[in-house]
Design a protein around this motif. Structure first.
Motif, PDB file in Angstrom:
ATOM      1  N   PHE A 137      36.311  40.519  48.699  1.00 23.74           N
ATOM      2  CA  PHE A 137      36.547  40.756  47.274  1.00 23.74           C
ATOM      3  C   PHE A 137      35.942  39.619  46.476  1.00 23.74           C
ATOM      4  CE2 PHE A 137      40.278  38.716  49.142  1.00 23.74           C
ATOM      5  CZ  PHE A 137      40.456  37.615  48.325  1.00 23.74           C
ATOM      6  N   VAL A 138      35.743  39.847  45.190  1.00 24.93           N
ATOM      7  CA  VAL A 138      35.113  38.863  44.304  1.00 24.93           C
ATOM      8  C   VAL A 138      35.955  38.708  43.047  1.00 24.93           C
ATOM      9  CG1 VAL A 138      33.090  38.334  42.888  1.00 24.93           C
ATOM     10  CG2 VAL A 138      32.788  39.389  45.145  1.00 24.93           C
ATOM     11  N   VAL A 139      36.157  37.468  42.649  1.00 23.24           N
ATOM     12  CA  VAL A 139      36.688  37.133  41.324  1.00 23.24           C
ATOM     13  C   VAL A 139      35.603  36.314  40.642  1.00 23.24           C
ATOM     14  CG1 VAL A 139      38.454  35.906  40.009  1.00 23.24           C
ATOM     15  CG2 VAL A 139      39.094  37.185  42.074  1.00 23.24           C
ATOM     16  N   ASP A 140      34.933  36.902  39.671  1.00 20.80           N
ATOM     17  CA  ASP A 140      33.758  36.286  39.055  1.00 20.80           C
ATOM     18  C   ASP A 140      34.185  35.188  38.074  1.00 20.80           C
ATOM     19  OD1 ASP A 140      31.400  35.645  37.727  1.00 20.80           O
ATOM     20  OD2 ASP A 140      30.628  37.689  37.813  1.00 20.80           O
ATOM     21  N   ILE A 149      41.431  32.023  24.140  1.00 21.20           N
ATOM     22  CA  ILE A 149      42.457  32.380  25.112  1.00 21.20           C
ATOM     23  C   ILE A 149      43.771  32.628  24.374  1.00 21.20           C
ATOM     24  CG2 ILE A 149      43.767  31.658  27.140  1.00 21.20           C
ATOM     25  CD1 ILE A 149      41.448  29.799  27.867  1.00 21.20           C
ATOM     26  N   ASN A 150      44.295  33.806  24.509  1.00 19.68           N
ATOM     27  CA  ASN A 150      45.594  34.141  23.938  1.00 19.68           C
ATOM     28  C   ASN A 150      46.681  33.950  24.987  1.00 19.68           C
ATOM     29  OD1 ASN A 150      44.432  35.077  21.443  1.00 19.68           O
ATOM     30  ND2 ASN A 150      43.864  36.980  22.502  1.00 19.68           N
ATOM     31  N   ASP A 151      47.907  33.749  24.537  1.00 22.13           N
ATOM     32  CA  ASP A 151      49.014  33.587  25.477  1.00 22.13           C
ATOM     33  C   ASP A 151      49.137  34.798  26.396  1.00 22.13           C
ATOM     34  OD1 ASP A 151      49.589  31.112  24.461  1.00 22.13           O
ATOM     35  OD2 ASP A 151      51.242  31.796  23.181  1.00 22.13           O
ATOM     36  N   THR A 152      48.808  35.961  25.899  1.00 20.15           N
ATOM     37  CA  THR A 152      48.912  37.177  26.704  1.00 20.15           C
ATOM     38  C   THR A 152      47.852  37.234  27.804  1.00 20.15           C
ATOM     39  OG1 THR A 152      47.555  38.336  25.058  1.00 20.15           O
ATOM     40  CG2 THR A 152      49.951  38.536  24.850  1.00 20.15           C
ATOM     41  N   ASP A 153      46.805  36.406  27.688  1.00 20.70           N
ATOM     42  CA  ASP A 153      45.775  36.347  28.727  1.00 20.70           C
ATOM     43  C   ASP A 153      46.236  35.547  29.938  1.00 20.70           C
ATOM     44  OD1 ASP A 153      43.948  37.725  27.067  1.00 20.70           O
ATOM     45  OD2 ASP A 153      43.321  35.839  26.123  1.00 20.70           O
ATOM     46  N   LEU A 154      47.201  34.665  29.723  1.00 24.27           N
ATOM     47  CA  LEU A 154      47.641  33.745  30.772  1.00 24.27           C
ATOM     48  C   LEU A 154      48.623  34.420  31.727  1.00 24.27           C
ATOM     49  CD1 LEU A 154      48.242  30.670  28.457  1.00 24.27           C
ATOM     50  CD2 LEU A 154      46.400  30.888  30.140  1.00 24.27           C
ATOM     51  N   PRO A 155      48.671  33.956  32.983  1.00 27.28           N
ATOM     52  CA  PRO A 155      49.686  34.468  33.908  1.00 27.28           C
ATOM     53  C   PRO A 155      51.085  34.245  33.339  1.00 27.28           C
ATOM     54  CG  PRO A 155      48.063  33.145  35.080  1.00 27.28           C
ATOM     55  CD  PRO A 155      47.787  32.954  33.619  1.00 27.28           C
ATOM     56  N   ILE A 165      43.730  31.705  34.857  1.00 25.36           N
ATOM     57  CA  ILE A 165      43.435  33.131  34.692  1.00 25.36           C
ATOM     58  C   ILE A 165      42.645  33.643  35.895  1.00 25.36           C
ATOM     59  CG2 ILE A 165      42.124  34.790  33.323  1.00 25.36           C
ATOM     60  CD1 ILE A 165      42.870  33.071  30.847  1.00 25.36           C
ATOM     61  N   ALA A 166      41.633  32.867  36.310  1.00 27.95           N
ATOM     62  CA  ALA A 166      40.845  33.256  37.484  1.00 27.95           C
ATOM     63  C   ALA A 166      41.680  33.157  38.762  1.00 27.95           C
ATOM     64  CB  ALA A 166      39.602  32.377  37.590  1.00 27.95           C
ATOM     65  N   GLU A 167      42.438  32.083  38.885  1.00 27.09           N
ATOM     66  CA  GLU A 167      43.225  31.877  40.097  1.00 27.09           C
ATOM     67  C   GLU A 167      44.283  32.959  40.281  1.00 27.09           C
ATOM     68  OE1 GLU A 167      42.822  27.004  40.429  1.00 27.09           O
ATOM     69  OE2 GLU A 167      44.607  27.888  39.520  1.00 27.09           O
ATOM     70  N   ARG A 168      44.858  33.429  39.189  1.00 31.33           N
ATOM     71  CA  ARG A 168      45.859  34.488  39.285  1.00 31.33           C
ATOM     72  C   ARG A 168      45.257  35.759  39.868  1.00 31.33           C
ATOM     73  NH1 ARG A 168      50.918  34.411  40.256  1.00 31.33           N
ATOM     74  NH2 ARG A 168      50.339  35.993  41.794  1.00 31.33           N
ATOM     75  N   GLY A 204      33.166  26.509  52.075  1.00 33.49           N
ATOM     76  CA  GLY A 204      32.096  26.412  51.096  1.00 33.49           C
ATOM     77  C   GLY A 204      32.483  27.043  49.770  1.00 33.49           C
ATOM     78  N   PHE A 205      33.740  26.883  49.380  1.00 37.35           N
ATOM     79  CA  PHE A 205      34.218  27.355  48.080  1.00 37.35           C
ATOM     80  C   PHE A 205      34.052  26.207  47.090  1.00 37.35           C
ATOM     81  CE2 PHE A 205      37.738  28.328  45.042  1.00 37.35           C
ATOM     82  CZ  PHE A 205      37.254  29.555  44.590  1.00 37.35           C
ATOM     83  N   MET A 206      33.238  26.426  46.057  1.00 38.99           N
ATOM     84  CA  MET A 206      32.791  25.327  45.214  1.00 38.99           C
ATOM     85  C   MET A 206      33.585  25.167  43.910  1.00 38.99           C
ATOM     86  SD  MET A 206      30.665  24.213  47.291  1.00 38.99           S
ATOM     87  CE  MET A 206      30.033  22.851  46.321  1.00 38.99           C
ATOM     88  N   ARG A 207      34.725  25.808  43.836  1.00 37.81           N
ATOM     89  CA  ARG A 207      35.586  25.658  42.662  1.00 37.81           C
ATOM     90  C   ARG A 207      36.794  24.806  43.022  1.00 37.81           C
ATOM     91  NH1 ARG A 207      32.895  27.794  38.070  1.00 37.81           N
ATOM     92  NH2 ARG A 207      31.687  29.597  38.793  1.00 37.81           N
ATOM     93  N   VAL A 208      37.151  23.871  42.152  1.00 32.60           N
ATOM     94  CA  VAL A 208      38.361  23.103  42.385  1.00 32.60           C
ATOM     95  C   VAL A 208      39.565  24.008  42.119  1.00 32.60           C
ATOM     96  CG1 VAL A 208      37.322  20.888  41.875  1.00 32.60           C
ATOM     97  CG2 VAL A 208      38.359  22.208  40.030  1.00 32.60           C
ATOM     98  N   LEU A 209      40.618  23.781  42.860  1.00 30.44           N
ATOM     99  CA  LEU A 209      41.845  24.553  42.707  1.00 30.44           C
ATOM    100  C   LEU A 209      42.870  23.723  41.948  1.00 30.44           C
ATOM    101  CD1 LEU A 209      42.047  26.017  46.326  1.00 30.44           C
ATOM    102  CD2 LEU A 209      41.323  27.222  44.243  1.00 30.44           C
ATOM    103  N   THR A 210      43.505  24.323  40.976  1.00 30.12           N
ATOM    104  CA  THR A 210      44.483  23.602  40.169  1.00 30.12           C
ATOM    105  C   THR A 210      45.867  23.672  40.814  1.00 30.12           C
ATOM    106  OG1 THR A 210      45.282  25.425  38.789  1.00 30.12           O
ATOM    107  CG2 THR A 210      43.181  24.393  38.152  1.00 30.12           C
TER     108      THR A 210
END
Length: 239
Positions: free
Chosen positions: A58-61, A73-79, A112-115, A133-139
């Motif tokens: 699967f992909v999360v772009d 970014i609206n509050d409704t966009d957030l997890p 938003i992406a991590e969710r 080889g995942f090049m995104r830092v995780l929060t």
């Protein structure tokens, strides 16, 4: 044979480390099964490797999500379970001179992406999540929803340098630029910092006087492909 652990993998590119892990699973040299491979980028070679091995993909772009967030970014966009103050108190990834607005945007857009990743990943209930080889830092938002047992790490990463030397995005390049005569790679668990989590294993190689950066990368990758499966097996042995 010992009970096999369930592994999930995340990638960003060609997936040569993923292939090494797939091969180790297929030849039963490690007690693990890969259940999925997720990517932050569509169309990368690593997804083809996983699909060839009949692994769910699967992909999360991320790029698309971040560009969308730049429009606002609206509050409704957030997890629904996102708490900015809590995540800010834990994060160690953003430069100290970043503004409050920059920090907030980084943490919100990544959450938003991590969710989207979490909604897929958590359904698999894996024992270990491997960043191949995942090049995104995780929060901390993501990390806390994978590392749910206090004191037990479940996210593993490989870094192209002998940590704690040369953390960051260009370990082999930094090793070369510094003039080191020994290079190497490190597998470690993920914590809130950048390449600061507990070290699981390392492999080193000698750097000759006439070695180029490409030589160092080539030597390093050969070590990585052996080290990562070995460290996954160490995790399986302790499970």
């Amino acid at each position: 044979m010992a009970k096999k652990i369930s592994v999930g993998t995340l990638i960003s590119g060609g997936g040569t480390n993923l292939q090494a892990i797939i091969d180790a699973c297929l030849n039963n040299s490690i007690d693990a099964n890969i259940l999925f491979t997720g990517s932050d980028s569509p169309g990368v070679k690593g997804l083809e490797r996983a699909q060839k091995a009949n692994i769910d993909t699967f992909v999360v772009d991320y790029s698309q999500i971040i560009q969308s967030c730049k429009k606002g970014i609206n509050d409704t966009d957030l997890p629904k379970d996102f708490n900015l103050e809590e995540i800010q108190s834990k994060q160690q990834l953003v430069a100290g001179d970043a503004s409050k607005e920059q920090i907030a945007f980084f943490l919100k857009s990544r959450a938003i992406a991590e969710r989207k990743f979490l909604d897929i990943i958590l359904a698999y209930n894996v024992d270990l999540l491997v960043l191949a080889g995942f090049m995104r830092v995780l929060t901390p938002y993501f990390i806390d929803r994978i590392n749910t047992d206090p004191g037990r790490y479940k996210i593993m990463n490989i870094h192209p340098a002998l940590l704690p030397s040369f953390p960051g995005t260009d370990g082999y390049g930094d090793t070369f630029a510094y003039g080191c005569k020994v290079g190497g790679c490190t597998v470690h668990f993920i914590d809130y910092g950048e390449d600061t989590g507990p070290i699981i294993g390392q492999k080193a190689f000698e750097i000759e006087d006439d070695d180029t950066l490409d030589d160092i990368k080539r030597k390093g990758l050969k070590k990585e492909w052996k080290l990562y499966p070995h460290c996954i097996q160490k995790f399986a042995d302790s499970f």
